[in-house]
Scaffold this motif. Sequence first.
Motif, PDB file in Angstrom:
ATOM      1  N   LYS A 266     -17.975   0.280  21.321  1.00 35.30           N
ATOM      2  CA  LYS A 266     -17.334   0.088  22.630  1.00 35.30           C
ATOM      3  C   LYS A 266     -15.816  -0.053  22.475  1.00 35.30           C
ATOM      4  N   SER A 267     -15.402  -0.957  21.609  1.00 37.77           N
ATOM      5  CA  SER A 267     -13.961  -1.185  21.420  1.00 37.77           C
ATOM      6  C   SER A 267     -13.286   0.021  20.781  1.00 37.77           C
ATOM      7  N   SER A 268     -14.000   0.745  19.928  1.00 38.40           N
ATOM      8  CA  SER A 268     -13.415   1.930  19.288  1.00 38.40           C
ATOM      9  C   SER A 268     -13.123   3.018  20.314  1.00 38.40           C
ATOM     10  N   ILE A 269     -13.970   3.154  21.331  1.00 41.11           N
ATOM     11  CA  ILE A 269     -13.719   4.146  22.380  1.00 41.11           C
ATOM     12  C   ILE A 269     -12.461   3.795  23.163  1.00 41.11           C
ATOM     13  N   ILE A 270     -12.278   2.501  23.469  1.00 45.41           N
ATOM     14  CA  ILE A 270     -11.071   2.074  24.198  1.00 45.41           C
ATOM     15  C   ILE A 270      -9.829   2.316  23.354  1.00 45.41           C
ATOM     16  N   ASN A 271      -9.895   2.003  22.054  1.00 42.12           N
ATOM     17  CA  ASN A 271      -8.754   2.256  21.169  1.00 42.12           C
ATOM     18  C   ASN A 271      -8.440   3.741  21.085  1.00 42.12           C
TER      19      ASN A 271
END
Length: 547
Positions: A266-271
Amino acid sequence: MKRPKLKKASKRMTCHKRYKIQKKVREHHRKLRKEAKKQGRRKPRKDPGVPNSAPFKEALLREAELRKQRLEELKQQQKLERQKEQEKKRKLETNPGVKASNLEPVNEEFGQRKAKNKAKAGKQNPKKLYCQELKKVIEASDVVLEVLDARDPLGCRCPQVEEAIVQGGQKKLVLVLNKSDLVPKENLENWLNYLKKELPTVVFRASTNLKDKGKIIKHLKLKKRAPFKNEVCVGKEGLWKLLRSFQETYGKAIRVGVIGFPNVGKSSIINSLKQERICNVGVSMGLTRCMQVVTLDKQITVIDSPSCIVSPLNSASTLALRSPASIEMVKPVEAASAILSQADARQVVLKFTVPDFKNPLEFFTLLAQRRGLHQKGGSPNVEGAAKLMWSEWTGASLGYYCHPPTSWTPSPHFNEGIMTDMKQGFNLEELEKNNAHSIHSIRGPRSARSILFQSSGLTNGIIEEKDIPEELPRQKQQEEGEDHNDLDSDQESVDEEADEESSAMVPAEETWALPEESQADESAQSYISDKMAEEEDDAYDFSTDYV
């Protein structure tokens, strides 16, 4: 009569003295150069990191990363406290007429409120806090991105969360197939054709080569790269255009929530969308603990959320893959055996380069011998091999895949009307072209090099706080210990936190925790006094029992 001014001492000197000083300086410099030449130039030694042959390499890197993040959080909190103290001192300096006695009641009230808030947060179960944060993200979002692991998309879907989104009103749900470079292309196309019948689906591969705003994670450079792994983001343009088309039809700024189970990216997609390392990412599960708002542009805002809570009623393999604390709650051998029972044995043998095995225990024994995991006396470390296999299976480097169901049936919480409403406002033709381009640009592994895995189906989750079961004492102490480190970090120094982290790395079976501090002191004193009395008669050594 004016007093005559005294002249300063002159700096002039004889030539003999000046030349003598210059000669001494030259001799001194020559001596220093000669000594430096003898010693040689010593370059600063670089940290070699953890070697690839070391056992539990990934687990060690996870622990080091978590420790580093917690230490940085402590430093920031201490810095904020120092700034607050300096502001208080400045106010007292600017208003010297204010007496300290007038400030004392205010400080006492503030301290009492702070203590009450901490006590409430400490008593509350952290899983309940995650449920609260997840509800906030769903309520605040206009579009919800449910992130799925492409290796097991059906196992990453939570019917309870999807049902809550449907009941939330006019909200759109989009599926994102992340880690799409770890599955064969044919399998990825089959899953895309299966999922897009129900909801809009985006093929994505998050980038791992991003600029860090403040910190550099060294172990990412040391990590061995897989032959088919790409560091470039794939599917970013397709997701951007999809959100942009919906924003234009919506007519105003939109908020996009990102949800999913632990370790799906999830956080990797936002980054990847922001092209910066804004959200905390890592190998370990459950790094995001609260909602985080990230502004992409003036019209689109993304909200990161903590992981969905897995229901304990799921199968053992589902708990082992989707629950971050599964390796502590369940025995490592049992958790890894549940995963191994649903994998193709022949492909597992080829992937881990071990001989044929009859049962999971034999496989872990062979894997321990293969990786050099031994206990005292030379016997293979079966439990260590089980942990190693579990960490590799839940990580982002092992390639395995699942076949989609042969016949398509919609989820029970969806009907034709809801599915058509979910697809309205999106440019699906352009999305299909972008997905085809993403699949073409991904370098996926071959089917022969991947492991076929049998999916357990949809994973049941928990949204309501009342549905969270009561925890076991050992599990409760472990989770409370982690949360107290965050809540009470303003009263602890960085060195004390590092010591607590090193003690927390001991396995749960070897630790012995007391139930409460007040009761712990009294029971410890009575226990020691009784044992000292017995020691004279029975010569009993209680140092091994009371650590």
